[in-house]
Write a protein that holds these residues in place. Structure first.
Motif, PDB file in Angstrom:
ATOM      1  N   LYS A  74      22.370 -16.861 -30.290  1.00 61.61           N
ATOM      2  CA  LYS A  74      23.625 -17.503 -31.300  1.00 61.61           C
ATOM      3  C   LYS A  74      23.488 -16.541 -32.639  1.00 61.61           C
ATOM      4  O   LYS A  74      24.629 -15.853 -33.154  1.00 61.61           O
ATOM      5  CB  LYS A  74      23.292 -18.627 -31.634  1.00 61.61           C
ATOM      6  CG  LYS A  74      23.632 -19.797 -30.563  1.00 61.61           C
ATOM      7  CD  LYS A  74      23.385 -21.232 -31.308  1.00 61.61           C
ATOM      8  CE  LYS A  74      23.506 -22.246 -30.097  1.00 61.61           C
ATOM      9  NZ  LYS A  74      23.303 -23.759 -30.499  1.00 61.61           N
ATOM     10  N   LEU A  75      22.207 -15.883 -33.028  1.00 58.54           N
ATOM     11  CA  LEU A  75      22.126 -15.006 -34.171  1.00 58.54           C
ATOM     12  C   LEU A  75      22.786 -13.798 -33.809  1.00 58.54           C
ATOM     13  O   LEU A  75      23.269 -13.032 -34.783  1.00 58.54           O
ATOM     14  CB  LEU A  75      20.807 -15.102 -34.693  1.00 58.54           C
ATOM     15  CG  LEU A  75      20.139 -16.343 -35.320  1.00 58.54           C
ATOM     16  CD1 LEU A  75      18.669 -16.305 -35.696  1.00 58.54           C
ATOM     17  CD2 LEU A  75      20.949 -16.837 -36.571  1.00 58.54           C
ATOM     18  N   THR A  76      22.432 -13.417 -32.732  1.00 58.18           N
ATOM     19  CA  THR A  76      22.888 -11.925 -32.283  1.00 58.18           C
ATOM     20  C   THR A  76      24.442 -12.051 -32.351  1.00 58.18           C
ATOM     21  O   THR A  76      25.078 -10.956 -32.724  1.00 58.18           O
ATOM     22  CB  THR A  76      22.223 -11.614 -31.077  1.00 58.18           C
ATOM     23  OG1 THR A  76      20.966 -11.613 -31.173  1.00 58.18           O
ATOM     24  CG2 THR A  76      22.745 -10.175 -30.554  1.00 58.18           C
ATOM     25  N   GLU A  77      25.174 -12.921 -31.616  1.00 56.25           N
ATOM     26  CA  GLU A  77      26.575 -13.152 -31.758  1.00 56.25           C
ATOM     27  C   GLU A  77      27.085 -13.282 -33.199  1.00 56.25           C
ATOM     28  O   GLU A  77      27.994 -12.576 -33.340  1.00 56.25           O
ATOM     29  CB  GLU A  77      26.857 -14.384 -30.805  1.00 56.25           C
ATOM     30  CG  GLU A  77      28.224 -14.464 -30.345  1.00 56.25           C
ATOM     31  CD  GLU A  77      28.775 -15.128 -29.274  1.00 56.25           C
ATOM     32  OE1 GLU A  77      30.056 -15.617 -29.237  1.00 56.25           O
ATOM     33  OE2 GLU A  77      27.882 -15.888 -28.657  1.00 56.25           O
ATOM     34  N   LEU A  78      26.486 -14.047 -33.812  1.00 58.04           N
ATOM     35  CA  LEU A  78      26.964 -14.066 -35.078  1.00 58.04           C
ATOM     36  C   LEU A  78      26.933 -12.623 -36.026  1.00 58.04           C
ATOM     37  O   LEU A  78      27.717 -12.452 -36.962  1.00 58.04           O
ATOM     38  CB  LEU A  78      26.226 -15.272 -36.132  1.00 58.04           C
ATOM     39  CG  LEU A  78      26.287 -16.400 -35.781  1.00 58.04           C
ATOM     40  CD1 LEU A  78      25.673 -17.698 -36.538  1.00 58.04           C
ATOM     41  CD2 LEU A  78      27.970 -16.969 -36.188  1.00 58.04           C
ATOM     42  N   ALA A  79      25.766 -11.926 -35.617  1.00 56.37           N
ATOM     43  CA  ALA A  79      25.585 -10.722 -36.433  1.00 56.37           C
ATOM     44  C   ALA A  79      26.851  -9.654 -35.950  1.00 56.37           C
ATOM     45  O   ALA A  79      27.331  -8.950 -36.792  1.00 56.37           O
ATOM     46  CB  ALA A  79      24.197 -10.097 -36.046  1.00 56.37           C
ATOM     47  N   LEU A  80      27.004  -9.595 -34.592  1.00 51.48           N
ATOM     48  CA  LEU A  80      28.234  -9.090 -34.131  1.00 51.48           C
ATOM     49  C   LEU A  80      29.582  -9.376 -34.947  1.00 51.48           C
ATOM     50  O   LEU A  80      30.131  -8.510 -35.270  1.00 51.48           O
ATOM     51  CB  LEU A  80      28.281  -9.208 -32.774  1.00 51.48           C
ATOM     52  CG  LEU A  80      29.514  -8.379 -31.944  1.00 51.48           C
ATOM     53  CD1 LEU A  80      29.571  -6.981 -32.224  1.00 51.48           C
ATOM     54  CD2 LEU A  80      29.310  -8.830 -30.555  1.00 51.48           C
ATOM     55  N   GLN A  81      29.807 -10.685 -34.853  1.00 47.90           N
ATOM     56  CA  GLN A  81      30.968 -11.125 -35.480  1.00 47.90           C
ATOM     57  C   GLN A  81      31.134 -10.757 -37.001  1.00 47.90           C
ATOM     58  O   GLN A  81      32.064 -10.059 -37.396  1.00 47.90           O
ATOM     59  CB  GLN A  81      31.033 -12.730 -35.371  1.00 47.90           C
ATOM     60  CG  GLN A  81      32.329 -13.225 -36.276  1.00 47.90           C
ATOM     61  CD  GLN A  81      32.112 -14.850 -35.824  1.00 47.90           C
ATOM     62  OE1 GLN A  81      31.194 -15.478 -35.866  1.00 47.90           O
ATOM     63  NE2 GLN A  81      33.572 -15.428 -36.038  1.00 47.90           N
ATOM     64  N   LYS A  82      29.929 -10.864 -37.843  1.00 52.82           N
ATOM     65  CA  LYS A  82      29.992 -10.397 -38.997  1.00 52.82           C
ATOM     66  C   LYS A  82      30.131  -8.926 -39.261  1.00 52.82           C
ATOM     67  O   LYS A  82      31.084  -8.592 -40.086  1.00 52.82           O
ATOM     68  CB  LYS A  82      28.697 -10.830 -39.478  1.00 52.82           C
ATOM     69  CG  LYS A  82      28.481 -10.518 -41.243  1.00 52.82           C
ATOM     70  CD  LYS A  82      27.225 -10.737 -41.519  1.00 52.82           C
ATOM     71  CE  LYS A  82      27.132 -10.095 -43.048  1.00 52.82           C
ATOM     72  NZ  LYS A  82      25.518 -10.391 -43.609  1.00 52.82           N
TER      73      LYS A  82
END
Length: 107
Positions: A47-55
Motif C-alpha cells: 500500500k505504501l509503495t502504491e501511495l508513493a507512486l501515486q504521489k
C-alpha cells in the motif's frame, strides 16, 4: 496427585508432559503471531509503495504540467524507489495530460 477417578497420576505426567504441552502451545501461538505480523507488514508495504507512486505522478503533473510517460522518469527526477524484485508494475500513460493507469502487484 490423584485424577478424577482416584488413581494416582504417573510421575512423568506431572514433571514432563504438562510443561511440554504448555511450552508447545506457547511456541505455536508465537509462530502464528509472527506469521500474521509478516502478512500485515507485506500488505502495508504494498500500500505504501502504491501511495508513493501515486504521489510522484501527481507531484510531476503539478510541477511540470504533464504526466510522465514511464516510471523511469519518476525514478530519476522524483526519487521514487520501487523494489522491482518484489513487485510488478503496471503503468499505462495514454497522453501527457490524462492521468495514467497504474498498479503495483506482488510477484
Amino acid at each position: 496427585m490423584k485424577n478424577l477417578k482416584g488413581k494416582k497420576q504417573p510421575f512423568w505426567m506431572k514433571t514432563v508432559a504438562i510443561p511440554l504441552i504448555t511450552f508447545l502451545c506457547i511456541i505455536t501461538i508465537l509462530i502464528l503471531g509472527i506469521n500474521k505480523f509478516n502478512e500485515l507488514s507485506d500488505e502495508q508495504e504494498l500500500k505504501l509503495t502504491e501511495l508513493a507512486l501515486q504521489k510522484s505522478i501527481i507531484q510531476c503533473y503539478a510541477i511540470e504540467g504533464f504526466y510522465p510517460a514511464d516510471i523511469s522518469y519518476l525514478e530519476e527526477n522524483y526519487n521514487l524507489r520501487i523494489d522491482k524484485d518484489k513487485y510488478n508494475i503496471y503503468y499505462d500513460c495514454f497522453s501527457s495530460n490524462v492521468m495514467p493507469q497504474y498498479g503495483i502487484y506482488e510477484k
